[in-house]
Design a protein around this motif. Structure first.
Motif, PDB file in Angstrom:
ATOM      1  N   CYS A 282      -8.804   0.065 -12.189  1.00 34.11           N
ATOM      2  CA  CYS A 282      -7.425  -0.436 -12.252  1.00 34.11           C
ATOM      3  C   CYS A 282      -7.239  -1.738 -11.481  1.00 34.11           C
ATOM      4  O   CYS A 282      -6.168  -2.362 -11.568  1.00 34.11           O
ATOM      5  N   GLN A 283      -8.257  -2.128 -10.700  1.00 35.14           N
ATOM      6  CA  GLN A 283      -8.196  -3.356  -9.904  1.00 35.14           C
ATOM      7  C   GLN A 283      -6.979  -3.395  -8.987  1.00 35.14           C
ATOM      8  O   GLN A 283      -6.350  -4.441  -8.785  1.00 35.14           O
ATOM      9  N   ASN A 284      -6.649  -2.226  -8.419  1.00 33.73           N
ATOM     10  CA  ASN A 284      -5.507  -2.183  -7.504  1.00 33.73           C
ATOM     11  C   ASN A 284      -5.890  -1.621  -6.136  1.00 33.73           C
ATOM     12  O   ASN A 284      -5.021  -1.213  -5.364  1.00 33.73           O
ATOM     13  N   PHE A 285      -7.193  -1.595  -5.841  1.00 36.63           N
ATOM     14  CA  PHE A 285      -7.634  -1.020  -4.569  1.00 36.63           C
ATOM     15  C   PHE A 285      -7.079  -1.775  -3.357  1.00 36.63           C
ATOM     16  O   PHE A 285      -6.786  -1.143  -2.332  1.00 36.63           O
ATOM     17  N   PRO A 286      -6.937  -3.117  -3.394  1.00 30.44           N
ATOM     18  CA  PRO A 286      -6.354  -3.804  -2.230  1.00 30.44           C
ATOM     19  C   PRO A 286      -4.982  -3.244  -1.843  1.00 30.44           C
ATOM     20  O   PRO A 286      -4.648  -3.166  -0.655  1.00 30.44           O
ATOM     21  N   GLU A 287      -4.220  -2.839  -2.840  1.00 32.61           N
ATOM     22  CA  GLU A 287      -2.905  -2.255  -2.569  1.00 32.61           C
ATOM     23  C   GLU A 287      -3.051  -0.913  -1.843  1.00 32.61           C
ATOM     24  O   GLU A 287      -2.306  -0.619  -0.901  1.00 32.61           O
ATOM     25  N   THR A 288      -4.030  -0.120  -2.277  1.00 32.64           N
ATOM     26  CA  THR A 288      -4.293   1.164  -1.624  1.00 32.64           C
ATOM     27  C   THR A 288      -4.733   0.944  -0.181  1.00 32.64           C
ATOM     28  O   THR A 288      -4.274   1.627   0.739  1.00 32.64           O
ATOM     29  N   VAL A 289      -5.633  -0.013   0.027  1.00 30.22           N
ATOM     30  CA  VAL A 289      -6.124  -0.316   1.375  1.00 30.22           C
ATOM     31  C   VAL A 289      -4.980  -0.776   2.276  1.00 30.22           C
ATOM     32  O   VAL A 289      -4.899  -0.374   3.442  1.00 30.22           O
ATOM     33  N   LYS A 290      -4.114  -1.588   1.736  1.00 29.57           N
ATOM     34  CA  LYS A 290      -2.985  -2.084   2.525  1.00 29.57           C
ATOM     35  C   LYS A 290      -2.125  -0.938   3.037  1.00 29.57           C
ATOM     36  O   LYS A 290      -1.669  -0.946   4.195  1.00 29.57           O
ATOM     37  N   LEU A 292      -3.132   2.233   3.432  1.00 33.57           N
ATOM     38  CA  LEU A 292      -3.891   3.231   4.197  1.00 33.57           C
ATOM     39  C   LEU A 292      -4.829   2.600   5.222  1.00 33.57           C
ATOM     40  O   LEU A 292      -5.737   3.264   5.728  1.00 33.57           O
ATOM     41  N   HIS A 293      -4.616   1.340   5.568  1.00 37.48           N
ATOM     42  CA  HIS A 293      -5.582   0.611   6.398  1.00 37.48           C
ATOM     43  C   HIS A 293      -5.794   1.224   7.786  1.00 37.48           C
ATOM     44  O   HIS A 293      -6.873   1.092   8.367  1.00 37.48           O
ATOM     45  N   LEU A 294      -4.790   1.915   8.309  1.00 38.61           N
ATOM     46  CA  LEU A 294      -4.942   2.492   9.643  1.00 38.61           C
ATOM     47  C   LEU A 294      -5.992   3.595   9.686  1.00 38.61           C
ATOM     48  O   LEU A 294      -6.465   3.971  10.773  1.00 38.61           O
ATOM     49  N   THR A 295      -6.394   4.111   8.536  1.00 32.19           N
ATOM     50  CA  THR A 295      -7.398   5.185   8.508  1.00 32.19           C
ATOM     51  C   THR A 295      -8.818   4.652   8.307  1.00 32.19           C
ATOM     52  O   THR A 295      -9.752   5.439   8.209  1.00 32.19           O
ATOM     53  N   ILE A 296      -8.995   3.343   8.240  1.00 33.50           N
ATOM     54  CA  ILE A 296     -10.332   2.778   8.030  1.00 33.50           C
ATOM     55  C   ILE A 296     -11.342   3.255   9.083  1.00 33.50           C
ATOM     56  O   ILE A 296     -12.470   3.611   8.743  1.00 33.50           O
ATOM     57  N   LEU A 330     -13.566  -4.878   4.127  1.00 31.06           N
ATOM     58  CA  LEU A 330     -13.946  -5.891   5.116  1.00 31.06           C
ATOM     59  C   LEU A 330     -12.875  -6.984   5.223  1.00 31.06           C
ATOM     60  O   LEU A 330     -12.598  -7.475   6.321  1.00 31.06           O
ATOM     61  N   ASP A 331     -12.260  -7.353   4.100  1.00 30.30           N
ATOM     62  CA  ASP A 331     -11.170  -8.334   4.144  1.00 30.30           C
ATOM     63  C   ASP A 331      -9.999  -7.797   4.963  1.00 30.30           C
ATOM     64  O   ASP A 331      -9.366  -8.541   5.724  1.00 30.30           O
ATOM     65  N   CYS A 332      -9.717  -6.510   4.815  1.00 28.19           N
ATOM     66  CA  CYS A 332      -8.611  -5.903   5.558  1.00 28.19           C
ATOM     67  C   CYS A 332      -8.908  -5.884   7.055  1.00 28.19           C
ATOM     68  O   CYS A 332      -8.037  -6.162   7.875  1.00 28.19           O
ATOM     69  N   ILE A 333     -10.154  -5.560   7.409  1.00 29.61           N
ATOM     70  CA  ILE A 333     -10.556  -5.554   8.824  1.00 29.61           C
ATOM     71  C   ILE A 333     -10.389  -6.943   9.426  1.00 29.61           C
ATOM     72  O   ILE A 333      -9.873  -7.112  10.540  1.00 29.61           O
ATOM     73  N   ALA A 334     -10.810  -7.957   8.662  1.00 30.51           N
ATOM     74  CA  ALA A 334     -10.687  -9.337   9.139  1.00 30.51           C
ATOM     75  C   ALA A 334      -9.215  -9.741   9.280  1.00 30.51           C
ATOM     76  O   ALA A 334      -8.821 -10.400  10.252  1.00 30.51           O
ATOM     77  N   MET A 335      -8.388  -9.323   8.328  1.00 29.07           N
ATOM     78  CA  MET A 335      -6.971  -9.673   8.340  1.00 29.07           C
ATOM     79  C   MET A 335      -6.273  -9.122   9.584  1.00 29.07           C
ATOM     80  O   MET A 335      -5.365  -9.744  10.140  1.00 29.07           O
ATOM     81  N   HIS A 336      -6.712  -7.942  10.036  1.00 28.48           N
ATOM     82  CA  HIS A 336      -6.076  -7.328  11.201  1.00 28.48           C
ATOM     83  C   HIS A 336      -6.822  -7.642  12.505  1.00 28.48           C
ATOM     84  O   HIS A 336      -6.504  -7.075  13.557  1.00 28.48           O
ATOM     85  N   HIS A 337      -7.834  -8.512  12.403  1.00 31.12           N
ATOM     86  CA  HIS A 337      -8.574  -8.976  13.581  1.00 31.12           C
ATOM     87  C   HIS A 337      -9.192  -7.825  14.375  1.00 31.12           C
ATOM     88  O   HIS A 337      -9.216  -7.855  15.607  1.00 31.12           O
TER      89      HIS A 337
END
Length: 397
Positions: A282-290, A292-296, A330-337
């Protein structure tokens, strides 16, 4: 019934109709899968007095019991092409030791095998990517088991041949009719409020284009969105993430659903999302990561993070989706430093890092991504093997 192309677990980003890990047995239509296969015919049959629905697939019979919707896990693994030795190990490790099951070793040969509840059988089919092959069997609408049992008792009073086969007319179940039957006081069932809520939550995933009124209406707060809805310990948030239903996921979180809920294996919704390919399709995983990012950083019972699970699925057949998932995380990790080293160098109970597993699998794309964010090549696992030992060029850092 309408069939479409998953993957608990792949291939049609254009017709994004995802799947997973299981609606309530016999009452709700399953979400369509992403591996569309040629349909077969489902037959009603009786083996040694046991009524089943039966589908022939790859010249292998696969059955679903009419009385309780149990599926034959042995037959599902046969369709997946798994040899007998490995099949036995999988059944003992993942089925027999992890929940309700029934072993049948006598009686009619085709009926034999390990039978499991519908939800467990579905997740097994998804895991080994055969859910599309047995779709017609999964989509059969079975009445309430209590009513079916009463019918069977009446049938027993009349003689019948040992085996009979009748082609089933394919019909499309109607969600509103099903749910109305379940919640109406005059309905022929005595479900508790919790069972009713579980059924309603399962219904969320029947149609990807519909959000039922009970989730957005004034009575939505009365339903516990964090309740477990299958025998693997999944809540609706796990299903929403794994099926790439970001619209449902967003509503659950807006209604204060817990993003950190874990199943019986300690897996979060984000982990379940990367185990299947729906988010990639569905190419919508970035939305899911956004969302749920605190559970990475979370690790499951085997101390595996979402990065470990991505690496595990990074086989040749899943290389593209694994790379996509890894880039998003990895992009999400970088975005949140966040500290990359702390996340990517986490070791599981075997001592493996995500890089070590990527090297084992042989996925150069994942290896490069992890090296680019500073993953260590010198961390040894419990067998004293480190990523640098796998022989990949330019891997010494």
């Amino acid at each position: 019934m309408q069939s479409s192309p998953l993957r608990l677990f792949p291939q049609s980003p254009l017709s994004c109709t995802p799947t997973l890990e299981s609606p309530l047995p016999g009452q709700l239509q399953l979400p369509a899968t992403t591996n569309l296969q040629t349909r077969g015919h489902v037959y009603s049959a009786v083996y040694s007095g046991i009524a089943v629905y039966e589908l022939m697939c790859k010249n292998i019979s696969v059955m679903r019991r009419r009385s309780d919707s149990f599926l034959n896990a042995t037959q599902i693994l046969k369709i997946a092409g798994i040899d007998k030795g490995r099949r036995t190990k999988i059944l003992e490790r993942d089925v027999v030791s992890n929940g309700e099951h029934e072993k049948v070793q006598g009686g009619y040969g085709k009926y034999q095998g390990t039978w499991v509840p519908f939800e467990r059988g579905l997740s097994l089919a998804i895991e080994y990517e055969v859910d599309g092959l047995i779709r017609p069997l999964l989509d059969i609408e079975i009445p309430n088991p209590r009513i079916v049992n009463q019918i069977f008792e009446l049938e027993k009073s009349s003689p019948k041949p040992k085996k009979r086969r009748t082609k089933i007319e394919e019909t499309q179940p109607n969600y509103e009719t099903i749910v109305r039957t379940i919640v109406t006081p005059d309905a022929p069932t005595q479900e508790s409020p919790m069972e009713r809520d579980k059924t309603l939550l399962m219904g969320l995933f029947m149609n990807p284009n519909i959000i039922p009124d009970f989730l957005t209406g004034p009575d939505s707060c009365s339903i516990d969105l964090d309740m477990v809805i299958d025998d693997l310990g999944h809540a609706s948030i796990h299903w929403a993430a794994a099926l790439a239903r970001t619209n449902v996921l967003r509503i659950i979180l807006e209604r204060r659903g817990n993003p950190g809920l874990i199943n019986h294996e300690g897996e979060t919704a984000l982990i379940r999302a990367v185990i299947v390919t729906n988010g990639f399709d569905c190419q919508n995983f970035p939305e899911t990561v956004k969302m749920l990012h605190l559970t990475i950083p979370h690790a499951d019972k085997r101390d595996r993070t979402v990065l470990h699970h991505i690496a595990i699925t990074g086989t040749k057949a899943r290389a593209q989706s694994a790379k996509y998932y890894m880039e998003c995380i990895l992009d999400c990790i970088a975005m949140h430093h966040w500290d990359f080293h702390e996340v990517v160098n986490k070791q599981d109970k075997n001592g493996d890092t995500a890089l070590n597993i990527a090297c084992k699998v042989g996925n150069r794309g994942l290896i490069n991504l992890l090296l680019d964010v500073g993953a260590s090549t010198q961390i040894e696992n419990r067998m004293s093997v480190k990523p640098a030992d796998y022989g990949f060029k330019n891997l010494v850092r």
